[in-house]
Design an enzyme around this catalytic site. Structure first.
Site, PDB file in Angstrom:
ATOM      1  N   GLY A 170       0.814  -1.212   0.000  1.00 17.96           N
ATOM      2  CA  GLY A 170       0.000   0.000   0.000  1.00 17.96           C
ATOM      3  C   GLY A 170       0.846   1.260   0.000  1.00 17.96           C
ATOM      4  CB  ALA A 171       4.291   1.761  -1.009  1.00 20.61           C
ATOM      5  CG  ASN A 172      -0.875   3.541  -4.217  1.00 18.67           C
ATOM      6  OD1 ASN A 172      -0.969   2.451  -3.659  1.00 18.67           O
ATOM      7  ND2 ASN A 172      -1.922   4.292  -4.491  1.00 18.67           N
ATOM      8  CB  SER A 173      -2.049   6.854  -1.314  1.00 17.11           C
ATOM      9  OG  SER A 173      -2.722   5.701  -0.811  1.00 17.11           O
ATOM     10  N   GLY A 174      -0.779   7.842   1.267  1.00 18.45           N
ATOM     11  CA  GLY A 174      -0.892   7.863   2.711  1.00 18.45           C
ATOM     12  C   GLY A 174       0.373   7.488   3.466  1.00 18.45           C
TER      13      GLY A 174
ATOM     14  N   GLY B 177       1.799   4.594   3.815  1.00 14.94           N
ATOM     15  CA  GLY B 177       2.688   3.715   3.058  1.00 14.94           C
ATOM     16  C   GLY B 177       3.598   4.478   2.133  1.00 14.94           C
TER      17      GLY B 177
ATOM     18  CB  SER C 232      -5.789   0.768  14.048  1.00 11.72           C
ATOM     19  OG  SER C 232      -6.671   1.749  14.577  1.00 11.72           O
TER      20      SER C 232
ATOM     21  CE1 TYR D 110      -8.819  -0.392   9.534  1.00 14.59           C
ATOM     22  CE2 TYR D 110      -9.144   0.500  11.748  1.00 14.59           C
ATOM     23  CZ  TYR D 110      -8.359   0.342  10.617  1.00 14.59           C
ATOM     24  OH  TYR D 110      -7.112   0.927  10.561  1.00 14.59           O
TER      25      TYR D 110
END
Length: 333
Positions: free
Chosen positions: A53-57, A59, A187, A212
Site C-alpha cells: 500500500g505504498a502509493n498513498s498515505g 505507506g 490501529s 475493522y
C-alpha cells in the site's frame, strides 16, 4: 434527531470540543508529538524493503523515507499506475545532501486476491537475492460489506488474511537475509474488536466499524504468534499504531454534510500528517534501538501496553491455525 457518526467524525468532534472548552484563542496547534529518532543518512544502503500500500498515505510516506535512506524499496500496490507515479516522485526527491535516493521499484499486489499474493511472492523469491524488511502497511477501513476474490469479508481478508499469506510465503527469504524485520501496521481501534471464531467471515452479522477493529486485533495477535515462531531465526516482527492520520483510508466513511467543515478543520488542526504517521514504521524498520526486539506493540516510536485480549496466546494460536486453513497454507511456519 442525532445522525449516526463514524469513528472519525466522533474523533473530530472530541478534539473540537476539547479545544473550545480550553478557552484557547488564536491558531490551533497540533498535539505535541514525541521526538522522533533520526536515522543516519544512508543507513539503509544495500537493504531491500517491501512496503504494501505504498502509493498513498502512510505507506507512501514510509517508502519515501526509506528511499531517502538509500534503501532499495519495492512498492507493493494494487494499482500499478498510481504506484509508478509515486515511484517517480520518490526517485526525484531531494535528499538534501546531494546523494541519490535508493532504487524504487513497483510490483503489483492485490491483497484481496490470494492468487495475486502468491504470484507476487513467487516473483519476489525469483528476482530478489534478499529481503531485509517487510512492512505490512496496506489496509481498508470501514467499507460496506463486500467480499474478496476468495469470498472473505473484505476488511478481514485484506487487512489480515492477505498479509498473513504474504508474510508466510516470504519467510524463507527473510530468514536467509537475517537479521531482518517484519513491521505490521495496526490501529488503536483494535480495542473495540473481538475474534469470533464462529463467524470470522462476518456471514451472520456485520458492522463495518467492529469489522475493522477485529482485523486490527488480528494483526496484533498474528504479530505475537509469529514472533514466537520466529524465535532464534534472526527475524523479528513488531506491530504499531500510527495514530490518527490524514489519509484517504477513510474514503468509505460518510460524514453528514453539516459536519464536514468541522471535520476538515479538526483533521487539519489535530490529525497527523502522513509523514508523522509513518515515523513509527520507519523507526521499527531502521532503528538499531529495536534490534532483537520482537513481538512488541509500539506507538510514537515507544513501546506501549496492550489490552489482555491482544495478549491471549491461546486465541493467537487458534487464529493462526484458522487463518492457515482459510488461505490454504499447507505448511505454515
Amino acid at each position: 434527531m442525532l445522525l449516526p457518526l463514524s469513528v472519525a467524525a466522533l474523533t473530530a468532534v472530541y478534539y473540537l470540543g476539547r479545544w473550545l472548552m480550553s478557552g484557547t484563542t488564536g491558531r490551533v496547534s497540533s498535539p505535541a508529538l514525541a521526538p522522533t529518532p533520526t536515522p543516519a543518512p544512508g543507513s539503509m544502503r544495500g537493504k531491500t524493503v517491501i512496503v504494501t500500500g505504498a502509493n498513498s498515505g502512510i505507506g507512501r510516506a514510509t517508502a519515501s523515507g526509506l528511499a531517502r535512506l538509500q534503501a532499495r524499496v519495492i512498492l507493493a500496490c494494487r494499482d500499478p499506475a498510481a504506484a509508478e507515479e509515486a515511484a517517480r516522485e520518490m526517485r526525484q526527491q531531494d535528499r538534501g545532501d546531494g546523494a541519490a535516493s535508493g532504487e524504487v521499484l513497483v510490483r503489483q499486489l492485490d491483497l484481496a486476491s490470494l492468487t495475486s499474493v502468491r504470484s507476487f511472492c513467487q516473483r519476489i523469491v525469483e528476482e530478489e537475492q534478499r529481503l531485509d524488511v517487510l512492512i505490512n502497511n496496506a489496509g481498508i477501513f470501514q467499507c460496506p460489506y463486500m467480499k474478496t476474490e476468495d469470498s472473505f469479508e473484505m476488511q478481514f481478508g485484506v487487512n489480515h488474511l492477505g498479509h498473513f499469506l504474504l508474510t508466510n510465503l516470504l519467510l524463507d527469504l527473510l530468514k536467509r537475509s537475517a537479521p531482518s524485520r517484519v513491521v505490521v501496521v495496526s490501529s488503536k481501534l483494535y480495542k473495540y474488536g473481538e475474534i469470533n471464531f464462529d463467524d470470522l467471515n462476518s456471514e451472520k452479522s456485520y458492522n463495518k466499524s467492529f469489522g475493522y477493529s477485529r482485523s486490527k486485533l488480528a494483526n496484533i495477535l498474528f504479530t505475537r504468534e509469529l514472533a514466537k515462531r520466529l524465535d532464534g531465526t534472526g527475524v523479528t516482527v513488531n506491530v504499531l499504531h500510527p495514530g490518527i492520520v490524514r489519509t484517504n483510508l477513510g474514503r468509505h466513511i460518510s460524514i453528514p454534510l453539516l459536519g464536514q467543515p468541522i471535520f476538515k478543520f479538526v483533521s487539519w488542526a489535530f490529525f497527523k500528517t502522513p509523514e508523522q504517521g509513518a515515523e513509527t514504521s520507519l523507526y521499527l524498520a531502521t532503528s538499531p534501538d529495536v534490534e532483537g526486539v520482537s513481538g512488541e506493540y509500539f506507538g510514537d516510536c515507544k513501546q506501549e501496553e496492550l489490552l489482555p485480549k491482544a495478549m491471549d496466546d491461546a486465541v493467537a494460536k487458534m487464529l493462526w491455525d484458522e487463518s492457515a486453513k482459510m488461505v490454504g497454507l499447507k505448511s505454515p511456519l
